[in-house]
Design a protein around this motif. Structure first.
Motif: not given
Length: 424
Positions: A266-286
């Motif tokens: 989840x990316x949380x930018x200042x003053x904004x709602x967080x957004x959910x991202x499914x990110x290739x390769x980064x989701x492979x890290x245990x």
């Protein structure tokens, strides 16, 4: 500025940092060699896909710290049809670490490189039955381990406590005829776990859940399933008719839920709602609660930064949930357990709370010596019984084994908590 968090369904724990709000999205056009921008519908995930379901506002909590203890189960390598990166042909990286180099894994790396990713320093490898990320070369502290453009990530919408909304969005993307026709994101979707591999408690039978003999896990799983069923049936979603779900089965929907709770950031930018991202390769890290590597997002690019020197063949792990996850949360949101988890002990000894404690995703139970002894005596088996059963390994299912393993870890935590309170 933004906060990057690991999404865990019911709570989100921040882990790091700086993110540019300006992004340019590009997506593969179907050919492995042609990498071209997709139409606006894919760079913005507009009404027909991104907002197929209204997304609610939801809260999140911060995280801190870390705990020692090896990961006991995660991203299993098991032979199956359409392997999607599991049980594949392997070659040695170093020290008997076996790199996965099947067609789907190679297609993923080709797609990532064509999209502008930096992934040459790592490989996806088999670590004694667990799929994870290995170093192909020495990586020095401060270097980017991987770098993934935001345009290659799937934006599943606004942050909220209900993972069902993002799951429905993911399913709509996966089932989109336009996406399938052009092949957008296909190499990424091909290596995601299948429904059969989903191993959070949402997929346990009633009998398997009862074998945990731990009321918080049973009740929280039941509550989340009720919320998910309600979301699927569209009874609590404004302006969405039941017909919207006709092309999405319950199994497909729950497959999406698993990807969201176990793999989404989840990316949380200042003053904004967080957004959910499914990110290739980064989701492979245990996960490793001792990891010092950092997740960052700068100028529209997601990165994992080395917090220390990494040797060739070494498995590279990151922190899930800020490193403060007890086994209740690990099994419910990721499908694995951590041995000798110190946060299981903290859950027992911390002051009793009605809501999750500040900085933690679990409630304090406030147990005293008498309460801990009563709790330990309340199990149907002893720790010795559980250890023997685990050694014999004659369980009806892998999930039943997980349940027994979980309750054995709880008994160890209760014993450790007893030592703490008697010393105090």
């Amino acid at each position: 500025a933004a906060m990057l968090a690991l999404a865990r369904g019911t709570a989100l724990l921040a882990v790091a940092v700086l993110c540019s709000s300006s992004v340019s999205a590009r997506h593969v056009s179907g050919s492995r060699t042609a990498f071209a921008p997709a139409p606006a519908i894919w760079s913005t995930l507009t009404p027909s896909l991104r907002n197929g379901l209204p997304l609610p506002h939801g809260g999140r909590s911060g995280g801190r710290g870390g705990a020692a203890g090896p990961v006991m189960m995660a991203k299993k390598v098991v032979p199956r049809k359409a392997s999607k990166g599991f049980g594949a042909k392997k070659k040695i990286v170093k020290n008997n670490v076996k790199e996965l180099d099947d067609a789907k894994t190679e297609a993923l790396f080709d797609w990532l490189r064509e999209g502008g990713s930096s992934v040459s320093k790592v490989a996806i490898a088999d670590f004694k039955g667990l799929r994870g990320v290995a170093a192909r070369q020495v990586i020095e502290e401060g270097e980017a381990i991987v770098s993934i453009p935001q345009g290659l990530a799937l934006n599943l919408g606004s942050d909220g406590i209900n993972p069902g909304y993002a799951a429905a969005t993911l399913c709509k993307i996966e089932k989109s005829e336009e996406r399938r026709q052009h092949g957008w994101f296909q190499p990424f979707l091909d290596v995601l776990p299948t429904y059969e591999q989903c191993d959070t408690t949402d997929f346990f039978s009633e009998q398997e859940l009862k074998a945990f003999e731990w009321e918080p896990v049973e009740s929280e799983t039941a509550e989340r399933l009720a919320m998910l069923r309600s979301t699927y049936d569209a009874s609590q979603i404004q302006g969405v008719q039941r017909a919207k779900h006709d092309d999405m089965t319950w199994e497909e929907y729950m497959w999406g839920v698993y990807q969201v709770v176990s793999r989404v950031l989840t990316i949380q930018r200042e003053g904004q709602e967080g957004e959910k991202f499914l990110i290739p390769m980064i989701d492979m890290f245990n996960h490793d609660p001792r990891s010092v590597h950092q997740l960052k997002c700068t100028q529209g690019t997601f990165k994992v930064i080395a917090g220390k020197r990494i040797n060739v063949g070494e498995q590279i792990n990151i922190l899930y949930g800020g490193g403060v996850l007890n086994n209740d949360r690990l099994i419910q949101d990721y499908g694995f357990l951590q041995q000798d988890n110190q946060f299981d002990v903290e859950q027992l000894t911390a002051k009793k709370t009605k809501e999750p404690m500040a900085g933690y995703p679990f409630k304090g139970m406030g147990m005293d010596e008498a309460g801990l002894k009563e709790m330990l005596a309340g199990f149907s088996t002893t720790l010795e019984d559980d250890v023997k059963a685990l050694e014999e390994d004659k369980f009806e299912s892998a999930r039943m084994r997980t349940a027994v393993l979980f309750r054995s870890e709880k008994k160890k935590a209760i014993s450790a908590a007893l030592q703490e309170v008697t010393k105090a």
